[in-house]
Structures are given as structure tokens and as C-alpha cells.
Scaffold this motif. Sequence first.
Motif, PDB file in Angstrom:
ATOM      1  N   THR A 263       9.194  24.716 -16.232  1.00  0.00           N
ATOM      2  CA  THR A 263       9.466  23.621 -17.162  1.00  0.00           C
ATOM      3  C   THR A 263      10.473  22.649 -16.567  1.00  0.00           C
ATOM      4  OG1 THR A 263       9.094  25.179 -18.939  1.00  0.00           O
ATOM      5  CG2 THR A 263      10.119  23.106 -19.528  1.00  0.00           C
ATOM      6  N   SER A 264      11.543  23.190 -15.986  1.00  0.00           N
ATOM      7  CA  SER A 264      12.547  22.271 -15.452  1.00  0.00           C
ATOM      8  C   SER A 264      11.990  21.544 -14.238  1.00  0.00           C
ATOM      9  CB  SER A 264      13.847  23.015 -15.148  1.00  0.00           C
ATOM     10  OG  SER A 264      13.872  23.488 -13.838  1.00  0.00           O
ATOM     11  N   ARG A 265      11.158  22.233 -13.454  1.00  0.00           N
ATOM     12  CA  ARG A 265      10.546  21.576 -12.302  1.00  0.00           C
ATOM     13  C   ARG A 265       9.615  20.446 -12.756  1.00  0.00           C
ATOM     14  NH1 ARG A 265       7.013  25.147 -10.046  1.00  0.00           N
ATOM     15  NH2 ARG A 265       8.632  26.727 -10.059  1.00  0.00           N
ATOM     16  N   ALA A 266       8.904  20.692 -13.853  1.00  0.00           N
ATOM     17  CA  ALA A 266       7.979  19.676 -14.357  1.00  0.00           C
ATOM     18  C   ALA A 266       8.730  18.399 -14.735  1.00  0.00           C
ATOM     19  CB  ALA A 266       7.213  20.212 -15.558  1.00  0.00           C
ATOM     20  N   VAL A 267       9.831  18.554 -15.475  1.00  0.00           N
ATOM     21  CA  VAL A 267      10.572  17.373 -15.928  1.00  0.00           C
ATOM     22  C   VAL A 267      11.195  16.655 -14.729  1.00  0.00           C
ATOM     23  CG1 VAL A 267      12.481  16.546 -17.348  1.00  0.00           C
ATOM     24  CG2 VAL A 267      11.004  18.357 -18.182  1.00  0.00           C
ATOM     25  N   ARG A 268      11.789  17.425 -13.820  1.00  0.00           N
ATOM     26  CA  ARG A 268      12.405  16.838 -12.630  1.00  0.00           C
ATOM     27  C   ARG A 268      11.373  16.040 -11.827  1.00  0.00           C
ATOM     28  NH1 ARG A 268      13.382  20.987  -8.024  1.00  0.00           N
ATOM     29  NH2 ARG A 268      11.196  20.479  -7.730  1.00  0.00           N
ATOM     30  N   ASP A 269      10.244  16.683 -11.524  1.00  0.00           N
ATOM     31  CA  ASP A 269       9.270  16.030 -10.650  1.00  0.00           C
ATOM     32  C   ASP A 269       8.561  14.886 -11.346  1.00  0.00           C
ATOM     33  OD1 ASP A 269      10.115  17.868  -8.908  1.00  0.00           O
ATOM     34  OD2 ASP A 269       8.263  19.027  -8.793  1.00  0.00           O
ATOM     35  N   ALA A 270       8.325  15.027 -12.652  1.00  0.00           N
ATOM     36  CA  ALA A 270       7.683  13.925 -13.371  1.00  0.00           C
ATOM     37  C   ALA A 270       8.612  12.711 -13.377  1.00  0.00           C
ATOM     38  CB  ALA A 270       7.338  14.347 -14.792  1.00  0.00           C
ATOM     39  N   THR A 271       9.921  12.944 -13.549  1.00  0.00           N
ATOM     40  CA  THR A 271      10.884  11.842 -13.534  1.00  0.00           C
ATOM     41  C   THR A 271      10.869  11.142 -12.175  1.00  0.00           C
ATOM     42  OG1 THR A 271      12.263  13.072 -15.087  1.00  0.00           O
ATOM     43  CG2 THR A 271      13.312  11.255 -13.911  1.00  0.00           C
ATOM     44  N   ILE A 272      10.933  11.939 -11.103  1.00  0.00           N
ATOM     45  CA  ILE A 272      10.899  11.348  -9.759  1.00  0.00           C
ATOM     46  C   ILE A 272       9.604  10.574  -9.561  1.00  0.00           C
ATOM     47  CG2 ILE A 272      10.815  11.879  -7.285  1.00  0.00           C
ATOM     48  CD1 ILE A 272      12.582  14.325  -7.897  1.00  0.00           C
ATOM     49  N   ALA A 273       8.501  11.183  -9.940  1.00  0.00           N
ATOM     50  CA  ALA A 273       7.204  10.554  -9.709  1.00  0.00           C
ATOM     51  C   ALA A 273       7.087   9.239 -10.471  1.00  0.00           C
ATOM     52  CB  ALA A 273       6.075  11.502 -10.110  1.00  0.00           C
ATOM     53  N   VAL A 274       7.599   9.209 -11.706  1.00  0.00           N
ATOM     54  CA  VAL A 274       7.523   7.982 -12.503  1.00  0.00           C
ATOM     55  C   VAL A 274       8.350   6.877 -11.834  1.00  0.00           C
ATOM     56  CG1 VAL A 274       8.291   6.938 -14.671  1.00  0.00           C
ATOM     57  CG2 VAL A 274       6.921   9.019 -14.703  1.00  0.00           C
ATOM     58  N   ILE A 275       9.521   7.234 -11.340  1.00  0.00           N
ATOM     59  CA  ILE A 275      10.377   6.225 -10.708  1.00  0.00           C
ATOM     60  C   ILE A 275       9.727   5.689  -9.437  1.00  0.00           C
ATOM     61  CG2 ILE A 275      12.588   5.877  -9.541  1.00  0.00           C
ATOM     62  CD1 ILE A 275      13.789   7.840 -11.616  1.00  0.00           C
ATOM     63  N   VAL A 276       9.201   6.596  -8.621  1.00  0.00           N
ATOM     64  CA  VAL A 276       8.568   6.158  -7.368  1.00  0.00           C
ATOM     65  C   VAL A 276       7.311   5.338  -7.678  1.00  0.00           C
ATOM     66  CG1 VAL A 276       7.433   6.938  -5.265  1.00  0.00           C
ATOM     67  CG2 VAL A 276       9.523   8.070  -6.044  1.00  0.00           C
ATOM     68  N   ALA A 277       6.495   5.842  -8.616  1.00  0.00           N
ATOM     69  CA  ALA A 277       5.269   5.121  -8.973  1.00  0.00           C
ATOM     70  C   ALA A 277       5.607   3.754  -9.547  1.00  0.00           C
ATOM     71  CB  ALA A 277       4.469   5.932  -9.985  1.00  0.00           C
ATOM     72  N   ASN A 278       6.723   3.672 -10.263  1.00  0.00           N
ATOM     73  CA  ASN A 278       7.143   2.410 -10.855  1.00  0.00           C
ATOM     74  C   ASN A 278       7.308   1.339  -9.776  1.00  0.00           C
ATOM     75  OD1 ASN A 278       8.013   0.500 -12.628  1.00  0.00           O
ATOM     76  ND2 ASN A 278       9.894   1.548 -13.204  1.00  0.00           N
ATOM     77  N   TYR A 279       7.965   1.709  -8.681  1.00  0.00           N
ATOM     78  CA  TYR A 279       8.151   0.739  -7.603  1.00  0.00           C
ATOM     79  C   TYR A 279       6.806   0.260  -7.079  1.00  0.00           C
ATOM     80  CZ  TYR A 279       9.036  -1.397  -3.165  1.00  0.00           C
ATOM     81  OH  TYR A 279       9.029  -2.287  -2.146  1.00  0.00           O
ATOM     82  N   PHE A 280       5.936   1.209  -6.773  1.00  0.00           N
ATOM     83  CA  PHE A 280       4.670   0.819  -6.143  1.00  0.00           C
ATOM     84  C   PHE A 280       3.763   0.049  -7.101  1.00  0.00           C
ATOM     85  CE2 PHE A 280       6.105   4.116  -3.251  1.00  0.00           C
ATOM     86  CZ  PHE A 280       5.959   3.426  -2.047  1.00  0.00           C
ATOM     87  N   LEU A 281       3.748   0.427  -8.372  1.00  0.00           N
ATOM     88  CA  LEU A 281       2.919  -0.299  -9.335  1.00  0.00           C
ATOM     89  C   LEU A 281       3.471  -1.707  -9.548  1.00  0.00           C
ATOM     90  CD1 LEU A 281       2.221   2.536 -11.941  1.00  0.00           C
ATOM     91  CD2 LEU A 281       0.558   1.464 -10.436  1.00  0.00           C
ATOM     92  N   THR A 282       4.794  -1.823  -9.581  1.00  0.00           N
ATOM     93  CA  THR A 282       5.398  -3.143  -9.733  1.00  0.00           C
ATOM     94  C   THR A 282       5.027  -4.024  -8.549  1.00  0.00           C
ATOM     95  OG1 THR A 282       7.230  -2.096 -10.878  1.00  0.00           O
ATOM     96  CG2 THR A 282       7.573  -4.354 -10.151  1.00  0.00           C
ATOM     97  N   TRP A 283       5.106  -3.441  -7.375  1.00  0.00           N
ATOM     98  CA  TRP A 283       4.764  -4.173  -6.158  1.00  0.00           C
ATOM     99  C   TRP A 283       3.301  -4.628  -6.211  1.00  0.00           C
ATOM    100  CZ3 TRP A 283       1.297  -2.598  -2.255  1.00  0.00           C
ATOM    101  CH2 TRP A 283       1.336  -3.395  -1.111  1.00  0.00           C
ATOM    102  N   LEU A 284       2.446  -3.713  -6.697  1.00  0.00           N
ATOM    103  CA  LEU A 284       1.013  -4.015  -6.790  1.00  0.00           C
ATOM    104  C   LEU A 284       0.763  -5.163  -7.771  1.00  0.00           C
ATOM    105  CD1 LEU A 284      -1.702  -2.625  -5.807  1.00  0.00           C
ATOM    106  CD2 LEU A 284      -1.765  -1.611  -8.070  1.00  0.00           C
ATOM    107  N   LEU A 285       1.513  -5.162  -8.882  1.00  0.00           N
ATOM    108  CA  LEU A 285       1.253  -6.143  -9.946  1.00  0.00           C
ATOM    109  C   LEU A 285       1.871  -7.504  -9.664  1.00  0.00           C
ATOM    110  CD1 LEU A 285       1.882  -3.818 -12.985  1.00  0.00           C
ATOM    111  CD2 LEU A 285      -0.230  -5.106 -12.623  1.00  0.00           C
ATOM    112  N   TYR A 286       3.015  -7.512  -9.007  1.00  0.00           N
ATOM    113  CA  TYR A 286       3.759  -8.769  -8.916  1.00  0.00           C
ATOM    114  C   TYR A 286       3.945  -9.258  -7.492  1.00  0.00           C
ATOM    115  CZ  TYR A 286       4.743  -7.962 -13.805  1.00  0.00           C
ATOM    116  OH  TYR A 286       4.606  -7.756 -15.146  1.00  0.00           O
ATOM    117  N   ARG A 287       3.178  -8.714  -6.562  1.00  0.00           N
ATOM    118  CA  ARG A 287       3.385  -9.137  -5.168  1.00  0.00           C
ATOM    119  C   ARG A 287       2.960 -10.577  -4.994  1.00  0.00           C
ATOM    120  NH1 ARG A 287      -1.962  -6.488  -2.397  1.00  0.00           N
ATOM    121  NH2 ARG A 287      -2.998  -6.458  -4.399  1.00  0.00           N
TER     122      ARG A 287
END
Lengths: 287, 260
Positions: A263-287
Motif C-alpha cells: 500500500t505504501s509503495r503504491a501511494v509513493r510510486d503513484a505520486t512519483i509517476a503523476v509528477i513525472v507524467a505531469n511534466y511530459f504531458l504538459t510538454w506534449l500539450l503546450y510545446r
Amino acid sequence: MFALLDPVPSWWPPLLGLLFAGGVAHLLWTSAGPRALLEEAGGRVALAVAVAARLPHLARRRSWVARQTYGAAVGNLHVILLVGVFIGMIFALQTGIELARFGQQDQIGPLVAAGLAREMGPFITALVLASTYGSALAAEMGTMAVSDELTALEVMSIDRVSLLVLPRVVALAIVCPAMTVICDTIGIIGGGFVASAQLGVGWDLYIDTSLSALAGLGEGVPLPKDVFGGLFKAFWFGATVGVISCASGIAARGGALGVGRATSRAVRDATIAVIVANYFLTWLLYR
Amino acid sequence: MRTPSETGDEPVVRMRGVHKAFGSKQILRGLDLEVRSGRTLAIMGGSGTGKSVALRHVIGLMEPDAGSIEVFGQDLATVGPAGLARLRERMGYVFQEGALVGWMNIHDNLALPLREREGLSEAEVRPRVEEAMERVHVEGAGAKFPSEISGGMKKRVGVARALITRPELVLYDEPNAGLDPEISRSINDLIREVSDTLGVTALVVEHRVECIERVADEVLFLHEGRAHVHAPTAEFFASQDPRLRAFLGPSSTAPSITSS
Ligand SMILES: Nc1ncnc2c1ncn2[C@@H]1O[C@H](COP(=O)(O)OP(=O)(O)O)[C@@H](O)[C@H]1O
Ligand SMILES: [Mg+2]
């Protein structure tokens, strides 16, 4: 605002490099080694692919999807409302103080609206869902894993991804954008409280300028560009949280302790993944 | 007790020289085992000797490091995933704790393999589920959730779920663990009844002598990863093998026949 970073100080790139290397080293140190880490990542990618391959089963799974969607949405609505209104208030206060120094506080509405719709709404919603619903998913899957329930389904030749994972991931991919809309709306209202009460910006002006800032249509999308961008992100954030939470739970071993770790691994990794994905999706949308 | 046609000669399960280690821990060291059609073989042995590991090999949840496993005459190493799925459709597995899906009620748990695997309509599912609940005597519990029923009832429902797809081979992992003697007796009767009325072949992991006497045609004593003794039930309990005697303890030198 970004002009402040230009020119980039010379010590900035090496510091970033050091931070990154330190982060990777810490990750390797705390996990069971690079191989286990790769296997874990591989397992999640494989699960995501497996879910995608079963999308045609959705019609058959609609009642489970509906149940999960209801659970995720209704169970966490109050959290989104509370967090959303405060995020909007903080955002308005922080930017409002700066804007007021230049006498530009009338611009507060567009800033809060665009900031929420593009960035803070989907991001905060995804983090709230990861810590509330994602953790519950991981615990649920983890309990099934350690009590032989998943093994039982396997020996009955039942498609576990289709039965268990697909409805949960799809529910999150639906709930995250839907809650983002709620978070954006309540956040804009919260910003309005601060704008009218503390910054002396009229409520009507605030709402008018906010809405017109969001009205700009994007190319080839049926929605205003900033709203679409935020919902697009939220969709992927939701799916990411779902896959990571389910995969962590499924990999749980060793009783209650193992479920806790998963459970703790899920929350930790989901948080990291959302932050990293956020950068790349933002880049994709607003480049 | 059985018609001759049910006690055929072809082995339903055949393990030959199966080795299995976890890390440096060698669990199975050349296990040979055979169950013929329609017969019930009990596997006996100390805790942690690899009884569950042996069962998991039969249903393809684990692969041996060495040796071969044949089920219904097919080598598990060569059947492939689709072949394994087809073989599993002919088997049932009863888990130690029942392993019912916690968020589904008993009816849905039992209906699950019918809906998911056999794709039956609700009209076909309902009578099958009711029949299964009757067989294990849990009528009327369909709307309850696994957390709301007792351990003995969970185990019964676990048996019903394993049987609902009409398997030819049923694997029971410690069906009596954690049950009081009375419920344990009723589970044993259930296993015996299932074997007799449905003619299934069974592998039962068990260490209670009275249970084995009730359900098994043959017994295998698993010791140090091998079949140390494998004999028909009466002969098994009369064995003078020192290791087996030490395991059974002095109280069971003259086994009491607990028939009902
Ligand atoms: N998946 C596994 N990974 C590592 N060790 C295992 C695994 N499964 C079983 N073992 C080990 O194998 C041994 C035998 O286990 P098991 O077959 O469950 O014993 P039992 O005879 O009591 O059923 C135990 O020591 C257990 O720790
Ligand atoms: Mg065991």
C-alpha cells in the motif's frame, strides 16, 4: 515570471544533476537492487498493456465499472471539495499579493482559472485519488494476493485483469477528470472569496475574467484549450494511479505486513509517476 | 464402493523425480507420485515438508527444477499456457482458507467460474449454484459475504466452488486445518461423498489420521522431499517404518477406524 530564471545560474545544471543522481542512488539503495526495480517497472508496464488489450471487455464489465466509479467518486468528494477550495484560495492569495504590488490585481481571475484548469486541478485531484482510492485499491488487491484469492482465480482460469483490474483502472480514468472539473470549479470560487474579500477585486469582475480566460478554444478539440489540457492530463493521471495501485497490490507477499508495504509503495510510486507524467504531458500539450 | 469403470488403470496424476528448491532450501528431492482414476490419495507429512508445494506443482502454479509432471496423460512442461488452462478446467482446487473472493457474496463466488469461464447465462447459473450449495449443505447462505460466515462454512463453500465446474480431479489442501472435530468430520464426509457420488479423483493434503482413514484409498508419507512410504490406507497405518512410526506417534500404533 520565468524570465527570473534567465540567464540560468552556472551552478544550476550541476546541482540538478547531483540531485537526480542522489535520487536514483537512494531509490536503488532502498529497493532490492536494479534488477528488482526493473522487474517491478516491467510488471506495471505489462499490466497497463494487459488492461489496454482488454478494453473490449468493458461492455461486459460495466456494472463493476459503475460500482467502482461510484465508490471512488462519492467516497472522496468531500476531500476534493475541501482541498480544491483551499488550493484556489492559496493560489489567489499568493499571486494576488504580487499582482497588487503592480496594481494588477484585476488579473487575478484569469491567473487562478488558468492555473487551476491547466495544472493544479488535475494534479491535486490525482494526488488526492492516489492517497485515498489508490491506497484502498492496493490494500484490496494485496489482501487478495496474500490470502490466495488471486491464486484461486488463476487456477479457475479466470481472467483476473479483465475481472479485477480493468474496472478499477477505467473507474479511476473516469473519476479523475470528473473530480478535476469539480476541483477547478470550487477552486475558482475559493479564489473569488479571497479576491473579493482580501484583494478588493469585485466578484462579478473576477468571475467574468476567469470564465473568459478559459473560453479560448483549442485547435481540433471540442473544449476550451486549457480545460481540455487539464482533463487530458487527469485522464492519464487516473489511469496511471489505477495501474500502479493494482500492480503493487497484486505483487504483495507475506501477510498483513506485505499488504502494508504494498500500500505504501503504491501511494509513493503513484505520486512519483503523476509528477513525472505531469511534466511530459504538459510538454506534449503546450510545446 | 466404486464401479470398475471408475477405477481405471491410467494414472490421472504422475510425478516423476520432481525436485524443487527455493533459494538454497531444497524442498522436493525426487518426489514420485501416482494417482489412478477415481482414487483418493492422501499426502501426509510434517509441517513445511512441501505438501502444498507438491499440490501446486500438480495444478501448474509452480514448475519443477527437475523431473516431470503428467496430468491426464499430458506433460505440464510441454502443454503451454492454453493447454494448461484446458487441463485446469478439468481440475478443482480447495484452498486452505477457502480463498473466496471477499467482496462477492457466496452466490456470486460460486457463480464466478460459470459466468467467467463457461459463459453460462444467469438462467443456467442459478440452478447450478443452488445445487452446489445443497451439496455442501450451505443452503440459504447465498446472499452472505465470506466475512459473515464461519471458517467451516467457508471451507464448504470452497469445496462447492471447486466442484461447480464438475472437475475430474480435485486437490484439497488441508481441508481440516483449524476446524473443530465435529465440523472436521462433516468435511471429511463431504469429501468422501463427493468422491463416491461424482467418481472424481482426489489428492488430499492432510495430517489428521482420522481424516485420512475416512477419505483416502492410499496414503503417501512425504519425508525429506521424497515419497518415504506410499501404500493403501490400511497397509500404510500398519507400516513399521521407523520414520513413519515416529511421525504418527505412539497413540496411533493401532489405528481406530472412525467410520460413521
Ligand atoms: N513460493 C515460495 N517461495 C519460497 N519458499 C516457499 C514458497 N512456497 C513454499 N515455500 C517453502 O517451502 C517449504 C514447504 O512449504 P509448504 O509446501 O507450504 O509446506 P507444507 O508441507 O506445510 O504444506 C516451506 O519451508 C516454505 O517456506
Ligand atoms: Mg501447506
